[in-house]
Design an enzyme around this catalytic site. Structure first.
Site, short mmCIF file in Angstrom:
data_model
loop_
_atom_site.label_atom_id
_atom_site.label_comp_id
_atom_site.label_asym_id
_atom_site.label_seq_id
_atom_site.Cartn_x
_atom_site.Cartn_y
_atom_site.Cartn_z
N CYS A 118 13.37 31.88 -26.76
CA CYS A 118 12.57 32.38 -25.73
C CYS A 118 13.24 32.03 -24.33
O CYS A 118 12.77 32.69 -23.32
CB CYS A 118 11.29 31.70 -25.68
SG CYS A 118 10.17 32.24 -27.26
N HIS A 259 7.73 33.44 -19.15
CA HIS A 259 7.64 33.76 -20.71
C HIS A 259 6.18 33.90 -21.16
O HIS A 259 5.66 32.83 -20.92
CB HIS A 259 8.64 32.77 -21.44
CG HIS A 259 8.56 32.80 -22.87
ND1 HIS A 259 8.88 34.15 -23.30
CD2 HIS A 259 8.12 31.99 -24.00
CE1 HIS A 259 8.68 34.04 -24.77
NE2 HIS A 259 8.14 32.62 -24.94
N ASN A 289 3.98 37.48 -28.01
CA ASN A 289 5.41 36.88 -27.76
C ASN A 289 6.59 37.39 -28.12
O ASN A 289 6.69 37.68 -29.17
CB ASN A 289 5.28 35.30 -28.11
CG ASN A 289 6.45 34.41 -27.93
OD1 ASN A 289 7.68 35.21 -27.64
ND2 ASN A 289 6.43 33.44 -28.14
O1 UT7 Z 1 7.67 31.10 -27.38
C1 UT7 Z 1 8.36 30.02 -28.16
C2 UT7 Z 1 7.55 28.62 -27.79
N1 UT7 Z 1 6.34 28.48 -28.60
C3 UT7 Z 1 5.20 28.36 -28.00
O2 UT7 Z 1 5.15 27.88 -26.74
C4 UT7 Z 1 3.89 28.33 -28.94
C5 UT7 Z 1 3.33 27.00 -28.81
N2 UT7 Z 1 2.21 26.57 -29.65
C6 UT7 Z 1 0.98 27.22 -29.14
O3 UT7 Z 1 0.93 28.22 -28.52
C7 UT7 Z 1 -0.20 26.87 -29.98
O4 UT7 Z 1 -0.01 25.50 -30.55
C8 UT7 Z 1 -0.79 27.93 -31.29
C9 UT7 Z 1 -1.42 29.15 -30.51
C10 UT7 Z 1 0.32 28.21 -32.06
C11 UT7 Z 1 -1.87 27.12 -31.72
O5 UT7 Z 1 -2.95 26.78 -30.97
P1 UT7 Z 1 -3.58 25.31 -31.07
O6 UT7 Z 1 -4.67 25.49 -30.03
O7 UT7 Z 1 -2.29 24.38 -30.97
O8 UT7 Z 1 -4.13 25.10 -32.58
P2 UT7 Z 1 -3.95 24.29 -33.79
O9 UT7 Z 1 -2.54 24.68 -34.37
O10 UT7 Z 1 -4.18 22.92 -32.87
O11 UT7 Z 1 -5.12 24.51 -34.55
C12 UT7 Z 1 -6.54 24.33 -34.25
C13 UT7 Z 1 -7.52 25.04 -35.27
C14 UT7 Z 1 -7.19 24.35 -36.58
O12 UT7 Z 1 -8.35 24.10 -37.32
P3 UT7 Z 1 -8.95 22.61 -37.47
O13 UT7 Z 1 -7.89 21.83 -37.95
O14 UT7 Z 1 -9.28 22.38 -36.04
O15 UT7 Z 1 -10.11 22.86 -38.51
C15 UT7 Z 1 -6.30 25.38 -37.35
O16 UT7 Z 1 -6.40 25.20 -38.68
O17 UT7 Z 1 -7.48 26.30 -35.30
C16 UT7 Z 1 -6.95 26.73 -36.85
N3 UT7 Z 1 -6.18 27.69 -36.55
C17 UT7 Z 1 -6.59 28.93 -36.51
N4 UT7 Z 1 -7.84 29.49 -36.79
C18 UT7 Z 1 -7.87 30.92 -36.82
C19 UT7 Z 1 -4.73 27.70 -36.57
N5 UT7 Z 1 -4.36 28.84 -36.51
C20 UT7 Z 1 -5.31 29.59 -36.69
C21 UT7 Z 1 -5.37 31.30 -36.51
N6 UT7 Z 1 -6.89 31.73 -36.65
N7 UT7 Z 1 -4.46 32.06 -36.56
#
Ligand code: UT7
Length: 335
Positions: A118, A259, A289
């Site tokens: 990125c 980005h 992204n």
């Molecule tokens: O560009 C390169 C660099 N990349 C980035 O900068 C990405 C950085 N990371 C992120 O943007 C975020 O971590 C994500 C968008 C990938 C994920 O968001 P988050 O707020 O960190 O979610 P999480 O992984 O902590 O998950 C929260 C909850 C979980 O459920 P529980 O354990 O709280 O019950 C996940 O299982 O959301 C659930 N979850 C989803 N639910 C619906 C994870 N993915 C999904 C989904 N749809 N797609």
């Protein structure tokens, strides 16, 4: 020996191209256990573009490049160098830069691909700037182009909802320093971050095999929460750093072009330097992204919306796999 004077490098043209096919969050609901509301709230994404099967990064990259040249009033045969930041080249080799040179008729250019995920566009822009400042090259195309859909596991909701396809290009040339141009850039890498965001197979360590395909190692793997922690701090910090070391604060900045990985990461950077919403270009809602293409595509959108004016102080910033990060400070020269 007489001292050599550096030229000033600036962006003189921008262009973008992206597939017609739109994939909405509702479309994704049919593929994985997710929902529109979660994706919008946690990322800011509403839809993304998906390339036709068999379309490589060179396809939209070449179109974006021709548009950037047209904007700058330059011809393909005048281009000296082409740098293509991408994690989704058409092939492992030859470089997509060679393929694009051929497609656009840049018969006098040499070039190469650059892999910094990125942050790739900012790393490539810094290389282009150095070439132009020293006079080694007069016209350098930087073309961020990605077909992320080709390396996504459409059964993995942690990653497939995040990315999209597209290309953005800029032409870098010497400009009258009185007009503006690229002022400074801070870039960094930390390989300890490699464990959190990667594609295992297809390189030299794990070549393609039946096993690598069965183990789904040819897809993006991301520890989202870990990457988020680093990105949210890292992108804001590097943006502040490039401003501070040039004697600027957020008050001097006209526009932030970040980005587009996650709206919450963008907002953290915006807050850190104290900008209003109308001072930040956000395209993640419509493109997701697009990795190395996201900043040049956002520059194009900024220009189309009339939000980039000659002489405006603009900061570009990124954080990505590697880890890699960067921020570039410039005064706009491609109105
Ligand atoms: O560009 C390169 C660099 N990349 C980035 O900068 C990405 C950085 N990371 C992120 O943007 C975020 O971590 C994500 C968008 C990938 C994920 O968001 P988050 O707020 O960190 O979610 P999480 O992984 O902590 O998950 C929260 C909850 C979980 O459920 P529980 O354990 O709280 O019950 C996940 O299982 O959301 C659930 N979850 C989803 N639910 C619906 C994870 N993915 C999904 C989904 N749809 N797609």
């Amino acid at each position: 020996m007489a001292a050599r004077t550096l030229l000033t490098a600036g962006i003189t043209g921008v262009g973008m191209s992206y597939p017609d096919r739109i994939m909405t969050n509702h479309d994704l609901e049919k593929l994985v256990e997710t929902n529109d509301q979660w994706i919008i709230e946690r990322t800011g994404i509403r839809e993304r573009r998906i390339a036709d099967k068999g379309t490589g990064a060179s396809f939209h990259g070449a179109k974006a490049a021709l548009r950037a040249l047209e904007h700058a009033g330059a011809k393909p045969e005048e281009v000296d160098q082409i740098i293509v930041p991408t994690v989704t080249p058409d092939m492992v080799f030859p470089a997509t830069a060679c393929l694009i040179a051929d497609l656009i008729g840049a018969t006098n250019a040499w070039g190469y691909d650059l892999e910094a995920a990125c942050s790739g566009f900012l790393f490539a822009l810094q290389n282009a700037r150095a070439q132009v400042e020293t006079g080694a090259a007069a016209k350098v195309l930087v073309i961020g182009s990605e077909v992320m859909s080709a390396i996504l596991n459409w059964e993995d909701r942690n990653t497939c909802i995040l990315f999209g396809d597209g290309a953005g290009a800029v032409l870098v040339e010497s400009v009258d320093p009185g007009r503006g141009g690229i002022i400074d850039a801070v870039n960094g890498v930390d390989g300890k971050g490699a464990q959190f965001l990667y594609q295992t197979a297809g390189g030299s360590r794990v070549p393609a095999s039946v096993e690598s395909v069965q183990a789904r190692q040819h897809f993006v793997h991301q520890e989202g929460r870990e990457v988020f922690k680093f990105a949210v701090k890292g992108m804001a910090a590097v943006t502040e750093q490039v401003l501070a070391r040039n004697g600027f604060t957020g008050e001097d900045v006209k526009l932030l072009v970040p980005h587009q990985a996650n709206n919450r990461i963008i907002e953290a950077t915006q807050r850190r330097i104290g900008l209003r919403d109308d001072q930040v270009i956000v395209t993640i809602d419509r493109f997701g992204n697009t990795t190395a293409a996201s900043i040049p595509m956002a520059l194009c959108v900024g220009r189309e919306e009339g939000r980039l004016k000659e002489g405006d102080l603009v900061v570009l910033c990124a954080f990505g796999a590697g880890f890699t990060w960067g921020a570039t400070l410039l005064r706009w020269t491609a109105a």
